[in-house]
Scaffold this motif. Structure first.
Motif, PDB file in Angstrom:
ATOM      1  N   LEU A 171      57.438  -1.443  38.026  1.00 22.46           N
ATOM      2  CA  LEU A 171      56.937  -0.781  39.226  1.00 22.46           C
ATOM      3  C   LEU A 171      57.978   0.183  39.786  1.00 22.46           C
ATOM      4  O   LEU A 171      59.176  -0.119  39.763  1.00 22.46           O
ATOM      5  N   VAL A 181      55.250  -4.651  45.396  1.00 21.83           N
ATOM      6  CA  VAL A 181      55.684  -3.265  45.481  1.00 21.83           C
ATOM      7  C   VAL A 181      55.611  -2.862  46.952  1.00 21.83           C
ATOM      8  O   VAL A 181      54.638  -3.171  47.639  1.00 21.83           O
ATOM      9  N   TRP A 231      49.359   1.814  46.303  1.00 19.88           N
ATOM     10  CA  TRP A 231      49.892   0.505  45.941  1.00 19.88           C
ATOM     11  C   TRP A 231      50.816  -0.087  47.011  1.00 19.88           C
ATOM     12  O   TRP A 231      51.356  -1.180  46.809  1.00 19.88           O
ATOM     13  N   VAL A 255      51.673  -7.589  43.662  1.00 15.00           N
ATOM     14  CA  VAL A 255      51.258  -7.382  42.277  1.00 15.00           C
ATOM     15  C   VAL A 255      51.356  -8.665  41.470  1.00 15.00           C
ATOM     16  O   VAL A 255      50.426  -9.025  40.731  1.00 15.00           O
ATOM     17  N   VAL A 267      57.558  -9.205  37.635  1.00 19.90           N
ATOM     18  CA  VAL A 267      57.606  -7.806  38.053  1.00 19.90           C
ATOM     19  C   VAL A 267      59.063  -7.375  38.158  1.00 19.90           C
ATOM     20  O   VAL A 267      59.951  -8.178  38.434  1.00 19.90           O
ATOM     21  N   ASP A 283      61.068  -0.297  37.697  1.00 22.10           N
ATOM     22  CA  ASP A 283      60.851   0.318  36.384  1.00 22.10           C
ATOM     23  C   ASP A 283      62.141   0.644  35.635  1.00 22.10           C
ATOM     24  O   ASP A 283      62.226   0.429  34.419  1.00 22.10           O
TER      25      ASP A 283
END
Length: 405
Positions: free
Chosen positions: A151, A162, A171, A176, A190, A193
């Motif tokens: 994310l 997020v 979002w 999530v 999660v 990124d």
């Protein structure tokens, strides 16, 4: 080199250590080689190999003759013993991959982001794509270890949420992890990124060349992944790696922070497209950015002076950022990748490499080693899937800690 332990209390550590070594050797390893590498006794190693074999994680390979003595039986990874799904949320396109136990991608799809701000629909879309991809790859559901979601930051790592990524307003404040668990009935992890991308590169790093390295991620935004002693650096809140406001050009474009020439706005894909005359506004719809970057590449390859100048400026800005980051971290090795980089690398890499030794701020005493990300355009998604594998099959010294009851 990590060493094993013959203490009965650390069987899980020894299993993950041996499995990791076998995974990193494409041709497999014999029990004798594993004993030499790990320091485990023959009895301990035999027990570990038996447990891994019973779990279906390793296979007995061919016998190999190497000098006098009995032929050696090679232990090899059973790549299809386990799988993991990786999802990368991006403003322009969502990427889904399935990887096998080696971390190799066995299935891949891309899909436009869901055009809705309804959280149930967003989560349902991710779950449907993940399940469809598993079916298309003919992966047994009971061999799927879980889902990793990469994310954009900032994230709340404790809540699996997020928070407020500027390019993904639909979002904002979405849980999530918990919602995806409910929707898929699979474990979910999660990660920011750029950290997921670093984990993926470490997982693919069979020769341990990236134990201490940095990863410059260039996509819709820019970020930094950091590896120290073979582990990705997450920071106190899981948000390490935000370098978008690193100033690379004091006379560059204005940033919303009030400064000029921040890395994020200087090399933003929409800025490059505008400066090259491909778009007439900085408000380029994110769905149009990949095609725009392809057009920029085509024009530059055709000798268009404006496009070439834009690529040269972007390369110099990236080179300056790499130098400043390496001055601080002194890793010596910098990996570079991401969706924007993948589309422009053949134009950006030569001038970037040429610029690195000319940046006046450089203070390190050895030349920088710049390497291309191995995972290509799937860098963050594959990294997210490797998060699942990494959490279960990477031996760490912390696993040896025994708490008093």
């Amino acid at each position: 080199m990590k060493r094993g332990s013959n203490m009965p209390a650390v069987g899980t550590y020894n299993q993950t250590l041996v499995l990791d070594m076998i995974r990193r050797s494409p041709s497999g390893l014999s029990r004798i080689e594993l004993a030499e590498l790990t320091g485990l006794s023959a009895q301990t190693l035999s027990n570990v190999a038996r447990k891994l074999s019973l779990a279906g994680l390793i296979l007995e390979g061919d016998r190999v003759v190497s000098g006098p003595g009995k032929p050696r039986t090679m232990l090899q990874l059973n790549r299809r013993a386990r799988f993991a799904v990786g999802i990368h949320l991006d403003p322009s396109i969502d990427t889904f991959v399935v990887v096998d136990l080696s971390g190799s991608i066995v299935a891949h799809i891309e899909a436009p982001p869901e055009d809705t701000d309804a959280t149930p629909d967003l989560i349902a879309g991710l779950a449907a794509s993940a399940h469809a991809l598993l079916r298309s790859a003919d992966v047994p559901f009971d061999r799927v270890l879980g889902i990793g979601a990469a994310l954009p930051g900032p994230i709340d790592d404790a809540a699996g949420m997020v928070l407020t990524p500027p390019l993904l307003p639909n979002w904002h404040h979405t849980r999530v992890r918990d919602l995806l668990i409910e929707s898929t009935e699979l474990p979910v992890v999660v990660e920011k990124d750029v950290i997921a991308a670093m984990v993926g590169e470490l997982w693919a790093d069979a020769d341990h060349a990236l134990r201490d390295a940095a990863l410059l991620y260039y996509g819709a935004g820019v970020g930094l992944g950091i590896a120290h002693d073979g582990d990705a650096v997450r920071g106190r809140t899981g948000n390490a790696g935000d370098i978008g406001h690193l100033i690379v050009d004091p006379s560059g474009p204005p940033c919303q922070c009030g400064m000029r020439g921040c890395l994020g706005v200087t090399v933003a894909p929409e800025r490059l497209l505008f400066d090259a005359g491909i778009t007439d506004s900085l408000e380029t719809p994110w769905g149009a950015v990949p095609a725009g970057l392809d057009e920029l590449r085509t024009r530059a390859q055709g000798g268009d002076a404006r496009a070439l100048a834009v690529c040269a400026r972007a390369a110099e800005s990236l080179a300056r950022a790499i130098v400043l980051v390496n001055n601080m971290l002194d890793t010596g090795t910098v990996v570079i990748g991401g969706p924007a980089w993948s589309r422009l690398s053949e134009l950006l890499e030569p001038p970037l490499r040429a610029a690195l030794p000319t940046i006046p701020q450089i203070t390190t005493t050895r030349p920088l080693r710049l390497v291309e990300a191995r995972l290509g355009t799937d860098l963050a998604a594959a990294g997210a899937a490797c998060l699942v594998l990494d959490s279960m099959f990477t031996a760490r010294a912390s696993d040896l800690m025994i708490s008093a009851s």
